[in-house]
Write an enzyme that holds these catalytic residues in place. Structure first.
Site, PDB file in Angstrom:
ATOM      1  N   ALA A 221       7.951  27.387  21.227  1.00 22.19           N
ATOM      2  CA  ALA A 221       8.719  28.490  20.648  1.00 22.19           C
ATOM      3  C   ALA A 221       8.407  29.758  21.430  1.00 22.19           C
ATOM      4  CB  ALA A 221       8.384  28.657  19.174  1.00 22.19           C
ATOM      5  N   GLU A 222       9.147  29.973  22.508  1.00 23.72           N
ATOM      6  CA  GLU A 222       8.830  31.074  23.408  1.00 23.72           C
ATOM      7  C   GLU A 222       8.917  32.439  22.727  1.00 23.72           C
ATOM      8  OE1 GLU A 222       9.572  27.542  25.787  1.00 23.72           O
ATOM      9  OE2 GLU A 222      10.736  28.512  24.201  1.00 23.72           O
TER      10      GLU A 222
ATOM     11  N   ASP B 130      10.654  28.918  34.451  1.00 24.90           N
ATOM     12  CA  ASP B 130      11.416  30.159  34.505  1.00 24.90           C
ATOM     13  C   ASP B 130      12.473  30.273  33.413  1.00 24.90           C
ATOM     14  OD1 ASP B 130      13.076  28.141  35.874  1.00 24.90           O
ATOM     15  OD2 ASP B 130      11.906  28.714  37.631  1.00 24.90           O
TER      16      ASP B 130
ATOM     17  N   PHE C  77      12.803  28.568  30.744  1.00 29.37           N
ATOM     18  CA  PHE C  77      12.271  28.407  29.392  1.00 29.37           C
ATOM     19  C   PHE C  77      11.934  29.769  28.770  1.00 29.37           C
ATOM     20  CE2 PHE C  77      10.450  23.815  29.744  1.00 29.37           C
ATOM     21  CZ  PHE C  77      11.670  23.382  30.242  1.00 29.37           C
TER      22      PHE C  77
ATOM     23  N   HIS D 210      14.743  24.580  35.286  1.00 29.92           N
ATOM     24  CA  HIS D 210      13.403  24.426  35.844  1.00 29.92           C
ATOM     25  C   HIS D 210      13.261  25.113  37.204  1.00 29.92           C
ATOM     26  CE1 HIS D 210      13.662  21.167  32.912  1.00 29.92           C
ATOM     27  NE2 HIS D 210      12.353  21.124  32.896  1.00 29.92           N
TER      28      HIS D 210
END
Length: 359
Positions: A84-85, A109, A111, A154
């Site tokens: 959960a960024e 990156d 994400f 990614h």
């Protein structure tokens, strides 16, 4: 007063020290291991430094940058979070407001995008919003860019989003020595730092003396890597300006050009915000021609900004318009096609050839 261009970087000072002692303390190290050492040394030096993110604990992170930190410092100081960024960044904001110095890892990156609202609305603005009363000494580590055969989400080069946001320091090291010193500088900074780590360079290797780097970094006469570009290779015909994963490509192009009788200078920007106009402009003025190299798409990019700044400051010294070699304005391609997308030696040399050499 000594200008920024006249000061040594920690890496340059350490290199001098290694030369003085015959390089006895120097040893081979990878870019990734230099980052690990920087995190470990920062945690050892300051108990307020905590490291967290997805899989950074016992696993040591996807790229093993945090390997061994949980075992050494315990689960209170290096720990895993939920996937959960936004929550990761929100927690970092709260911890920083209460005296901690969090270092968070965004696993890839792209994400990091779910956390972008926290970064823009709170991380970047809190110092200004509180008239300097509240500082957020947060380091946001982002493995970024291509070259590893990864799929979309990614391999993004997302630096333009961050450099466009006032209140953020944005760093992009390209050498093993800078990986160590600039991450240490970032953690020591009272300002929030977006620390961009080129994924394809994690396994690049160089011989460095980490102890000498740390000693040089503590020398008050040595300039921090923050806000300081460096000339990575001297040259007289044209200047290649690059940062992060594009620096090795620029150096490779300069080497090939030398074999063909052309002398290319290479500038490693290192610090995207604050930007070192003095060093970059001075380098371009010595050659009169410039090519800016970056993996990110070119439209409204860091490369575009560098071109604008060079044109404004070096107009009367330029013999040709500044050119760019950048990623295409498309989503990042499938792994088998990424070599067409990324800047290459051939694309760089083609741009150099197009710099109006005819008198």
């Amino acid at each position: 007063m000594t200008s920024v261009a006249d000061q040594q970087t920690p890496a340059q000072a350490a290199a001098g020290k290694v030369a003085d002692d015959g390089g006895k303390a120097a040893a081979p190290a990878t870019f990734g291991k230099a980052l690990t050492a920087a995190l470990s040394d920062a945690m050892e030096a300051d108990e307020r430094v905590v490291v967290f993110g997805e899989d950074v604990g016992p696993l040591g992170g996807v790229f093993r940058i945090t390997d061994g930190l949980t075992q050494r410092f315990g689960e209170q100081r290096c720990f895993d979070t939920p996937l959960a960024e936004a929550g990761i960044m929100g927690m970092a904001v709260g911890m920083a407001m209460n005296g901690m110095r969090p270092v968070v890892e965004m696993q890839f990156d792209a994400f990091a995008y779910p956390a972008f609202e926290q970064v823009v609305s709170h991380v970047a603005k809190m110092h200004n919003r509180t008239k300097g009363k509240v500082k957020l000494p947060i380091v946001i580590r982002i493995p970024y860019a291509g070259g590893i055969g990864g799929v979309e989400h990614h391999c993004d080069s997302s630096e333009s989003y961050y450099v466009h946001t006032p209140g953020l320091t944005v760093l992009a090291p390209a050498t093993v020595a800078d990986a160590y010193t600039m991450l240490r500088d970032a953690i020591d900074s009272d300002d929030p730092v977006v620390f961009l780590e080129p994924k394809k360079m994690y396994w690049s290797k160089d011989t460095v003396d980490l102890k000498a780097l740390e000693a040089a970094r503590r020398d008050p006469e040595v300039a921090s890597g923050i806000g300081k570009a460096v000339v990575a290779r001297e040259g007289t015909d044209a200047t290649l300006i690059a940062y992060g994963p594009s620096v090795p490509t620029a150096l490779a192009a300069a080497e090939v050009a030398a074999q063909e009788g052309r002398s290319l200078q290479v500038v490693d920007v290192r610090s995207l915000v604050p930007f070192d106009d003095e060093t970059v402009a001075a380098a371009v003025r010595t050659t009169g021609r410039a090519v800016v190299i970056a993996e990110a798409p070119g439209f409204a990019s860091v490369a575009s900004e560098i071109v604008a700044r060079v044109q404004e400051r070096c107009f009367h010294s330029l013999a040709a318009p500044v050119r760019r070699v950048v990623g295409f304005d498309t989503p990042f391609p499938a792994p088998k096609l990424e070599h067409y997308y990324l800047p290459s030696v051939d694309r760089i040399l083609d741009a150099v050839d197009d710099l109006q050499w005819e008198d």
